[in-house]
Design an enzyme around this catalytic site. Structure first.
Site, PDB file in Angstrom:
ATOM      1  N   GLU A 170       1.530  -1.710  -0.171  1.00 52.12           N
ATOM      2  CA  GLU A 170      -0.171  -0.444   0.073  1.00 52.12           C
ATOM      3  C   GLU A 170       1.040   1.473  -0.298  1.00 52.12           C
ATOM      4  O   GLU A 170       1.407   1.760   1.192  1.00 52.12           O
ATOM      5  CB  GLU A 170      -0.744  -0.515   1.169  1.00 52.12           C
ATOM      6  CG  GLU A 170      -1.872  -0.837   1.207  1.00 52.12           C
ATOM      7  CD  GLU A 170      -3.335  -0.886   2.337  1.00 52.12           C
ATOM      8  OE1 GLU A 170      -4.292  -0.872   1.631  1.00 52.12           O
ATOM      9  OE2 GLU A 170      -2.678  -0.508   3.423  1.00 52.12           O
ATOM     10  N   SER A 216      -6.205   3.538  -3.097  1.00 50.10           N
ATOM     11  CA  SER A 216      -7.918   4.402  -3.321  1.00 50.10           C
ATOM     12  C   SER A 216      -8.107   3.065  -5.180  1.00 50.10           C
ATOM     13  O   SER A 216      -7.957   3.015  -6.110  1.00 50.10           O
ATOM     14  CB  SER A 216      -6.755   5.041  -4.632  1.00 50.10           C
ATOM     15  OG  SER A 216      -6.572   5.857  -3.454  1.00 50.10           O
ATOM     16  N   GLY A 237     -10.028   0.275   1.147  1.00 50.89           N
ATOM     17  CA  GLY A 237     -10.566   1.620   2.569  1.00 50.89           C
ATOM     18  C   GLY A 237     -11.564   1.902   1.757  1.00 50.89           C
ATOM     19  O   GLY A 237     -13.122   1.354   1.991  1.00 50.89           O
TER      20      GLY A 237
HETATM   21  P1  13P Z   1      -8.594   3.625  -0.237  1.00 52.85           P
HETATM   22  O1  13P Z   1      -8.870   2.698  -0.537  1.00 52.85           O
HETATM   23  O2  13P Z   1      -9.319   4.723   0.745  1.00 52.85           O
HETATM   24  O3  13P Z   1      -7.572   4.452  -0.683  1.00 52.85           O
HETATM   25  O4  13P Z   1      -7.146   3.170   1.439  1.00 52.85           O
HETATM   26  C1  13P Z   1      -6.359   1.996   1.302  1.00 52.85           C
HETATM   27  C2  13P Z   1      -6.324   1.212   2.899  1.00 52.85           C
HETATM   28  O5  13P Z   1      -5.204   2.112   3.368  1.00 52.85           O
HETATM   29  C3  13P Z   1      -6.610  -0.059   3.073  1.00 52.85           C
HETATM   30  O6  13P Z   1      -6.399  -0.436   3.786  1.00 52.85           O
END
Ligand code: 13P
Length: 254
Positions: A170, A216, A237
């Protein structure tokens, strides 16, 4: 899809949803998708909704994950939750070392190593998160940072456990920003991590470890990301908070 690595589509709800919201999401998702055999759907609710979610997830292919744990079994650690307690709640996975834990709450590589070991010690599977900051990427340090995080988190594991680890790449600059890594950017780092696993353990381990991408991920970019050879799932997320969008992500087409 590599037959050795069943894809995981994981919802990290972070600090969102009440018990009732979480339970109805879990029920609706299963009703809309049905049992899963060629992929896994994982929901990581806040601790308060863990019991409700793990009871609600009944169909094949669905399981619950915690978002964090402590490394000790019990003791004077106010506000913390141990892996024994999580096992008791029906968790199959535990997220370890999420970037928000590292950067907001100051978790170190050593804490993350200890948590990874604790998760295995109580019969669950760690989803170990790694990823570089934007300044680190811009300085050309992505591989160094990711290698150090992977090396340290897996330190002391034998090959039999190492092949069961799930990793999640990530990039911090892609989390919650709407700025997804391109499939090629993600693939480059995933391939690097797989090579690293081969040098830390062996080719067999490297071929079996599932490496998820997070940052994202949305219904409209999941298919292109999942088309990359070394992306074995998604850690989602914001787009995991609505049934319709997470359902589309679980139902990615490759
Ligand atoms: P987003 O998908 O909101 O960017 O978050 C990613 C995340 O931190 C998943 O653990």
């Amino acid at each position: 899809m590599n037959p050795l690595r069943k894809p995981i589509l994981a919802a990290n709800w972070k600090m969102h949803k009440t018990i009732a919201e979480a339970a109805s999401f879990a029920a609706d998702l299963q009703e809309q998708i049905g049992p899963l055999t060629d992929r896994e759907a994982v929901i990581a609710p806040p601790f308060t909704a863990m019991d409700a979610v793990s009871r609600a997830l009944k169909l094949e292919g669905y399981s619950a994950s915690a978002q964090n744990c402590h490394w000790e079994v019990k003791g004077a650690f106010t506000g913390e939750i141990s892996t024994v307690m999580l096992k008791d709640l029906g968790c199959r996975y535990v997220l370890v070392g999420h970037s928000e834990r590292r950067h907001i709450f100051g978790e170190t590589d050593e804490m993350i190593r200890a948590k990874t070991a604790a998760v295995f010690a109580h019969g669950m599977l760690p989803i170990v998160c790694v990823g570089e900051l934007l300044v680190e990427r811009d300085a050309g340090r992505t591989s160094d940072i990711v290698a150090k995080q992977v090396d340290k988190a897996l330190e002391g594991l034998d090959s039999a456990l190492a092949e069961k680890v799930v990793l999640a790449y990530e990039p911090v600059w892609a989390i919650g920003t709407g700025r997804t890594a391109t499939p090629a950017q993600a693939q480059e780092v995933h391939a690097f991590i797989r090579t690293r696993l081969e040098s830390l353990f062996n080719k067999e381990v490297a071929n079996r470890v599932r490496i998820l991408y997070g940052g994202s991920v949305k219904p409209d970019n999941v298919d292109a990301l999942m088309a990359e050879a070394d992306l074995d799932g998604m850690l989602v997320g914001g787009a995991s908070l609505e049934v319709a969008s997470f359902r589309r992500i679980v139902q990615f087409k490759s």
